[in-house]
Design a protein around this motif. Structure first.
Motif, PDB file in Angstrom:
ATOM      1  N   ASN A  59       0.816  -1.214   0.000  1.00 50.55           N
ATOM      2  CA  ASN A  59       0.000   0.000   0.000  1.00 50.55           C
ATOM      3  C   ASN A  59       0.849   1.264   0.000  1.00 50.55           C
ATOM      4  O   ASN A  59       0.497   2.238  -0.668  1.00 50.55           O
ATOM      5  CB  ASN A  59      -0.988  -0.025   1.171  1.00 50.55           C
ATOM      6  CG  ASN A  59      -2.289  -0.704   0.783  1.00 50.55           C
ATOM      7  OD1 ASN A  59      -3.136  -0.117   0.113  1.00 50.55           O
ATOM      8  ND2 ASN A  59      -2.431  -1.972   1.153  1.00 50.55           N
ATOM      9  N   ASP A  60       1.959   1.224   0.712  1.00 48.73           N
ATOM     10  CA  ASP A  60       2.851   2.391   0.689  1.00 48.73           C
ATOM     11  C   ASP A  60       3.304   2.690  -0.732  1.00 48.73           C
ATOM     12  O   ASP A  60       3.275   3.835  -1.188  1.00 48.73           O
ATOM     13  CB  ASP A  60       4.076   2.143   1.577  1.00 48.73           C
ATOM     14  CG  ASP A  60       3.749   2.311   3.050  1.00 48.73           C
ATOM     15  OD1 ASP A  60       2.657   2.842   3.353  1.00 48.73           O
ATOM     16  OD2 ASP A  60       4.581   1.904   3.882  1.00 48.73           O
ATOM     17  N   MET A  61       3.731   1.639  -1.449  1.00 47.20           N
ATOM     18  CA  MET A  61       4.236   1.852  -2.802  1.00 47.20           C
ATOM     19  C   MET A  61       3.115   2.294  -3.751  1.00 47.20           C
ATOM     20  O   MET A  61       3.293   3.223  -4.541  1.00 47.20           O
ATOM     21  CB  MET A  61       4.889   0.590  -3.351  1.00 47.20           C
ATOM     22  CG  MET A  61       5.625   0.856  -4.661  1.00 47.20           C
ATOM     23  SD  MET A  61       6.246  -0.632  -5.448  1.00 47.20           S
ATOM     24  CE  MET A  61       4.815  -1.109  -6.410  1.00 47.20           C
ATOM     25  N   TYR A  62       1.974   1.651  -3.657  1.00 43.39           N
ATOM     26  CA  TYR A  62       0.872   1.992  -4.571  1.00 43.39           C
ATOM     27  C   TYR A  62       0.380   3.425  -4.340  1.00 43.39           C
ATOM     28  O   TYR A  62       0.086   4.149  -5.290  1.00 43.39           O
ATOM     29  CB  TYR A  62      -0.280   0.985  -4.432  1.00 43.39           C
ATOM     30  CG  TYR A  62      -0.092  -0.267  -5.265  1.00 43.39           C
ATOM     31  CD1 TYR A  62       1.032  -1.075  -5.102  1.00 43.39           C
ATOM     32  CD2 TYR A  62      -1.015  -0.636  -6.227  1.00 43.39           C
ATOM     33  CE1 TYR A  62       1.218  -2.213  -5.861  1.00 43.39           C
ATOM     34  CE2 TYR A  62      -0.840  -1.774  -7.004  1.00 43.39           C
ATOM     35  CZ  TYR A  62       0.280  -2.560  -6.811  1.00 43.39           C
ATOM     36  OH  TYR A  62       0.461  -3.677  -7.580  1.00 43.39           O
ATOM     37  N   HIS A  63       0.288   3.812  -3.073  1.00 42.98           N
ATOM     38  CA  HIS A  63      -0.125   5.194  -2.794  1.00 42.98           C
ATOM     39  C   HIS A  63       0.927   6.183  -3.303  1.00 42.98           C
ATOM     40  O   HIS A  63       0.601   7.189  -3.921  1.00 42.98           O
ATOM     41  CB  HIS A  63      -0.328   5.396  -1.282  1.00 42.98           C
ATOM     42  CG  HIS A  63      -1.589   4.786  -0.752  1.00 42.98           C
ATOM     43  ND1 HIS A  63      -2.829   4.997  -1.313  1.00 42.98           N
ATOM     44  CD2 HIS A  63      -1.801   3.958   0.299  1.00 42.98           C
ATOM     45  CE1 HIS A  63      -3.750   4.326  -0.633  1.00 42.98           C
ATOM     46  NE2 HIS A  63      -3.143   3.686   0.342  1.00 42.98           N
ATOM     47  N   ARG A  64       2.197   5.860  -3.038  1.00 42.78           N
ATOM     48  CA  ARG A  64       3.290   6.762  -3.429  1.00 42.78           C
ATOM     49  C   ARG A  64       3.307   6.969  -4.944  1.00 42.78           C
ATOM     50  O   ARG A  64       3.598   8.051  -5.435  1.00 42.78           O
ATOM     51  CB  ARG A  64       4.613   6.167  -2.941  1.00 42.78           C
ATOM     52  CG  ARG A  64       5.737   7.177  -2.781  1.00 42.78           C
ATOM     53  CD  ARG A  64       6.928   6.607  -2.023  1.00 42.78           C
ATOM     54  NE  ARG A  64       7.419   5.344  -2.520  1.00 42.78           N
ATOM     55  CZ  ARG A  64       7.335   4.181  -1.863  1.00 42.78           C
ATOM     56  NH1 ARG A  64       6.793   4.141  -0.668  1.00 42.78           N
ATOM     57  NH2 ARG A  64       7.809   3.073  -2.391  1.00 42.78           N
ATOM     58  N   ARG A  65       2.999   5.936  -5.682  1.00 41.77           N
ATOM     59  CA  ARG A  65       3.051   6.035  -7.148  1.00 41.77           C
ATOM     60  C   ARG A  65       1.740   6.554  -7.749  1.00 41.77           C
ATOM     61  O   ARG A  65       1.601   6.604  -8.974  1.00 41.77           O
ATOM     62  CB  ARG A  65       3.398   4.670  -7.736  1.00 41.77           C
ATOM     63  CG  ARG A  65       4.790   4.227  -7.324  1.00 41.77           C
ATOM     64  CD  ARG A  65       5.262   3.030  -8.109  1.00 41.77           C
ATOM     65  NE  ARG A  65       6.620   2.681  -7.753  1.00 41.77           N
ATOM     66  CZ  ARG A  65       7.370   1.818  -8.422  1.00 41.77           C
ATOM     67  NH1 ARG A  65       6.878   1.221  -9.490  1.00 41.77           N
ATOM     68  NH2 ARG A  65       8.596   1.537  -8.028  1.00 41.77           N
ATOM     69  N   GLY A  66       0.777   6.875  -6.916  1.00 41.44           N
ATOM     70  CA  GLY A  66      -0.484   7.438  -7.416  1.00 41.44           C
ATOM     71  C   GLY A  66      -1.383   6.415  -8.072  1.00 41.44           C
ATOM     72  O   GLY A  66      -2.188   6.751  -8.934  1.00 41.44           O
TER      73      GLY A  66
END
Lengths: 79, 346
Positions: free
Chosen positions: B18-25
């Motif tokens: 989730n951190d990565m998916y949120h960070r990448r929009g």
């Protein structure tokens, strides 16, 4: 923006007039159409609530930018 | 499994995902379910589609929407594999030229895809058509609508501030999917009104603005009940957009019973509102728009909300108690038209 890019792809010289708050969207559209460096005229937002005089000034500004963009190649060739 | 072409990421746990998916929009701001190969393949199998199958092509942005990308976003949204045929049908509907997907998703007007599901698939996958129908409850309603939003973000670039220029948007942009309460309605289901055969399942999709709730518990007269809806439509024409297009009407059981007891069918409601939902240009002066009263064809110029009675999408839905209803206005008149698409199950 899409109309201008479509015209260019059909071989018709074109440009677009964008209000400043839509510049990121215009660039995004140019990018998805594979023409990320496509030049366009930029005038201040908004349009709808402008006085007639302000609208006229923006129109003059837009025309000058459009002429410069559309004749860019022409000017260089002449020089 | 080896057919999937999307990049694979090796991440520690769901928090890292989730951190990565949120960070990448790549999300709508809410947590997502990690789209593992197995879950994505389950969705593809349920739809009977190869990963490379092209569901539709969005014509303005020239983006093909493949089954693999649909499945990934459906998993992220929380969809069960059985929801996939509905998601696929919505995409096909949105990519019809008359829906104007690019315009309706890029516009400052900020519409969402309002989805109405008809037919036997509603009960098979647990779609809600009753209590709290326009809001939270069923996994199917919530996740199907959310899958569409994630596909728009991740496949078609509908990122706020970029190709989504909504000034405000509305909460339906998280999810906006309902079923029609066919079992508890005396009327012809919406999909059958729109030429889908009885017994088939279908979606009807429109570019809708936020729903406006109405209430009338003080009459048994179907004309008066219809008039409350018509008044809300007239109000929307003046305060939001004057242009005629598809309006959706959500009619709950308490009002349906009164309307049906008077012998009215859906087409009677459609005819009444077609005639009644009209304004004249001078009415704009009452809502702060005096400046445009004398433009066009002058102060007496007439405008109707509907080009024809059929443009009104009447949907039986909502909880059993309460004289509440809702209108869902169109994004920009008939610049985007509602599309009904049959749901194909393998």
């Amino acid at each position: 923006m899409h109309d201008a890019l479509t015209a260019e792809k059909a071989g018709v010289a074109a440009t677009a007039i964008i209000t400043d708050r839509f510049v990121p969207t215009a660039k995004a559209m140019a990018t998805v159409q594979g023409m990320s460096d496509y030049p366009f005229a930029v005038i201040p937002h908004p349009i709808a609530s402008n006085s007639e005089q302000t609208l006229h000034e923006k129109a003059v500004d837009a025309v000058q930018q459009c002429v410069a963009i559309l004749l860019q190649g022409e000017t260089q060739a002449d020089a | 499994m080896t057919q999937l072409r999307s990049p694979i990421y090796d991440l520690a746990d769901i928090v890292a995902v989730n951190d990565m998916y949120h960070r990448r929009g790549w999300t709508d701001g809410l947590p997502i379910l990690p789209p593992t190969e197995e879950l994505v393949q389950d969705c593809l199998d349920a739809a009977g589609l190869a990963p490379s199958a092209v569901i539709s092509v969005e014509s303005v942005r020239q983006r093909p929407i493949t089954a693999e990308k649909v499945a990934i976003n459906a998993v992220m949204a929380g969809c069960l594999p059985a929801y996939m045929p509905v998601v696929i049908a919505v995409i096909k509907a949105m990519c019809q030229p008359e829906f104007n997907l690019h315009g309706s998703t890029a516009s400052t007007g900020g519409s969402a895809q309002f989805i109405v599901v008809n037919g036997p698939i509603r009960q098979r996958i647990g779609l809600n058509a009753t209590h709290n129908v326009l809001a939270n409850h069923s996994r199917a309603n919530a996740c199907i609508g959310r899958a569409i939003r994630l596909i728009l973000i991740n496949v078609l670039g509908c990122v706020p501030g970029q190709l989504d220029r909504s000034t405000l948007g509305h909460p339906g942009k998280f999810t906006f999917c309902i079923a029609e309460d066919e079992e508890d309605s005396p009327w012809t289901p919406l999909a059958q009104q729109r030429s889908i055969p009885a017994g088939a399942s279908a979606v009807t999709v429109m570019a809708g603005e936020s729903p406006h709730q109405t209430m009338n518990e003080w009459t048994r007269d179907p004309k008066e009940i219809a008039e409350t809806f018509a008044a809300e439509i007239r109000h929307n024409m003046l305060t939001y957009s004057i242009w005629a297009g598809n309006y959706a009407l959500i009619v709950p059981k308490q009002l349906r019973e009164l309307i049906a007891a008077a012998g009215w069918q859906k087409h009677d409601i459609q005819e009444h509102i077609y005639r009644s939902a009209r304004v004249v240009r001078r009415d704009w002066a009452t809502v702060g728009k005096q400046q445009i009263v004398n433009l066009g064809k002058g102060a007496d110029q007439r405008f109707g909300a509907l080009h024809s009675p059929d443009d009104l999408l009447v949907v039986a839905a909502g909880g059993p108690a309460g004289g509440f209803g809702a209108i869902v206005p169109p994004w920009l008149g008939s610049r985007s038209q509602a599309v009904t698409q049959i749901i194909e199950t393998p």
